[in-house]
Scaffold this motif. Structure first.
Motif, short mmCIF file in Angstrom:
data_model
loop_
_atom_site.label_atom_id
_atom_site.label_comp_id
_atom_site.label_asym_id
_atom_site.label_seq_id
_atom_site.Cartn_x
_atom_site.Cartn_y
_atom_site.Cartn_z
N ASN A 113 43.57 25.81 27.71
CA ASN A 113 43.36 26.75 28.81
C ASN A 113 44.67 27.29 29.36
N LEU A 114 45.65 26.42 29.54
CA LEU A 114 46.95 26.87 30.04
C LEU A 114 47.60 27.81 29.03
N GLN A 115 47.48 27.48 27.73
CA GLN A 115 48.04 28.37 26.71
C GLN A 115 47.34 29.73 26.73
N ALA A 116 46.04 29.73 26.92
CA ALA A 116 45.30 30.99 26.98
C ALA A 116 45.73 31.83 28.18
N VAL A 119 48.77 36.53 30.20
CA VAL A 119 49.85 37.13 30.99
C VAL A 119 50.77 37.93 30.08
N ARG A 120 51.11 37.37 28.94
CA ARG A 120 52.00 38.07 28.00
C ARG A 120 51.36 39.37 27.51
N GLN A 121 50.05 39.38 27.36
CA GLN A 121 49.35 40.56 26.88
C GLN A 121 49.22 41.63 27.96
N LEU A 122 48.79 41.22 29.16
CA LEU A 122 48.49 42.19 30.22
C LEU A 122 49.71 42.57 31.05
N SER A 123 50.70 41.71 31.11
CA SER A 123 51.90 41.99 31.89
C SER A 123 53.11 41.57 31.07
N PRO A 124 53.38 42.29 29.95
CA PRO A 124 54.38 41.83 28.97
C PRO A 124 55.79 41.71 29.51
N GLY A 125 56.12 42.39 30.61
CA GLY A 125 57.45 42.28 31.18
C GLY A 125 57.62 41.12 32.12
N ALA A 126 56.54 40.36 32.37
CA ALA A 126 56.60 39.30 33.38
C ALA A 126 57.33 38.07 32.88
N VAL A 129 55.85 19.99 29.92
CA VAL A 129 57.15 20.09 29.26
C VAL A 129 56.99 20.76 27.90
N GLU A 130 55.98 20.36 27.17
CA GLU A 130 55.75 20.90 25.83
C GLU A 130 55.35 22.37 25.87
N LEU A 131 54.47 22.75 26.80
CA LEU A 131 54.07 24.15 26.92
C LEU A 131 55.25 25.03 27.31
N ALA A 132 56.07 24.54 28.23
CA ALA A 132 57.24 25.31 28.65
C ALA A 132 58.20 25.51 27.50
N SER A 133 58.41 24.46 26.70
CA SER A 133 59.31 24.56 25.56
C SER A 133 58.74 25.49 24.49
N LYS A 134 57.50 25.32 24.14
CA LYS A 134 56.86 26.14 23.11
C LYS A 134 56.88 27.62 23.45
N ASN A 135 56.63 27.95 24.71
CA ASN A 135 56.50 29.34 25.13
C ASN A 135 57.76 29.90 25.78
N GLU A 136 58.82 29.09 25.83
CA GLU A 136 60.08 29.50 26.45
C GLU A 136 59.88 29.96 27.89
N LEU A 137 59.19 29.12 28.64
CA LEU A 137 58.92 29.40 30.05
C LEU A 137 59.96 28.71 30.92
N SER A 177 66.21 42.09 34.42
CA SER A 177 64.93 41.96 33.74
C SER A 177 65.12 42.03 32.24
N GLU A 178 64.21 41.38 31.53
CA GLU A 178 64.25 41.39 30.07
C GLU A 178 62.86 41.14 29.55
N GLN A 179 62.60 41.51 28.32
CA GLN A 179 61.30 41.28 27.72
C GLN A 179 61.15 39.79 27.43
N PRO A 180 59.94 39.27 27.51
CA PRO A 180 59.72 37.86 27.19
C PRO A 180 59.93 37.58 25.72
N PRO A 181 60.06 36.30 25.35
CA PRO A 181 60.30 35.95 23.97
C PRO A 181 59.28 36.59 23.03
N GLY A 182 59.77 37.10 21.91
CA GLY A 182 58.90 37.67 20.90
C GLY A 182 58.46 39.07 21.18
N ARG A 183 58.92 39.68 22.29
CA ARG A 183 58.53 41.04 22.62
C ARG A 183 59.66 42.00 22.31
#
Length: 243
Positions: free
Chosen positions: A139-142, A147-154, A180-188, A236-242
């Motif tokens: 759920n957290l990953q979803a 967020v990445r889809q609807l607000s890609p600059g966030a 910790v793992e979700l933050a690392s995986k998604n570069e949050l 500001s910068e684009q999130p990882p992978g964008r």
């Protein structure tokens, strides 16, 4: 600071203690979405994306259950943003009783407009109810993906949580580690423990032992500000992978 005094209705009906772990020029409280039809220092401010909104998305901790809207930590962070002259506005999209499944179902509604920073504070209710950690993680990953889809600059800030070992040491340890793992995986950007110095400290919590007092929210606001302030001062910068 302007606050829209909307309250969310669902009350957290939990009886045991959450121990080690659980703006701009305006601060607002987001209104609840319609019922779901399916499952659930004054430096110059840096360049910012089109949106200048910092959105706090969470449960009763974010909503400020039991305190006035202006005493909840998102509003207090908004005051700090004002004092720093950073020009962001704060929206409080906390919903009392929210689980990660509930957050997953309403995040699209909340993100009808893009945001600059999305602070994700969910999972505490999952842990206190002993829900499967695999579901919490999904759920957290979803939510992060939405967020990445609807607000890609966030920029996304994940608020880490911890729970008491009532359901076993392994469960509590794995619960803490999934943030910790979700933050690392998604570069949050990770706030290691949102309730640092508050969780399990009786004088900073209401009689239920779960929800912070106004003084507790002031401590939480300082914890969040330590992470958020440098982020708001970065270009500001684009999130990882964008692109």
């Amino acid at each position: 600071m302007k606050i829209r005094p909307t309250r969310f209705g669902l009350l957290l009906s939990l009886s045991f203690l959450l121990l080690t772990g659980c703006g701009g020029n305006s601060a607002e409280t987001a209104q609840a979405p319609p019922p779901a039809t399916t499952g659930s220092a004054n430096q110059a401010a840096p360049p910012r994306p089109a949106s200048n909104t910092v959105l706090f998305f969470g449960n009763s901790l974010t909503a400020g259950l039991g305190v006035e809207p202006e005493q909840a930590f998102p509003a207090l962070v908004g005051q700090k943003i004002d004092s720093a002259g950073l020009g962001y506005s704060v929206v409080n999209a906390g919903l009392s009783g929210e689980t990660t499944a509930g957050g997953r179902s309403r995040v699209g509604w909340v993100l009808r407009r893009p945001v600059a920073v999305f602070v994700l504070e969910l999972g505490g209710n999952d842990g206190l109810r002993g829900l499967p950690l695999s579901a919490t993680r999904r759920n957290l990953q979803a939510i992060i993906d939405t967020v990445r889809q609807l607000s890609p600059g966030a920029r996304i800030v994940l608020a880490g949580m911890q729970i008491p070992p009532n359901l076993g040491e392994d469960y509590a340890r794995e619960f803490k580690q999934l943030y910790v793992e979700l933050a690392s995986k998604n570069e949050l950007t990770l706030i290691p423990f949102l309730l640092e110095g508050v969780g399990g400290v009786a004088r900073f919590n209401q009689r239920d032992g779960i929800h912070p007092t106004a003084e507790g929210h002031r401590i939480i606001a300082r914890t969040v500000w330590q992470t958020l302030q440098p982020l708001l001062r970065q270009p500001s910068e684009q999130p990882p992978g964008r692109p």
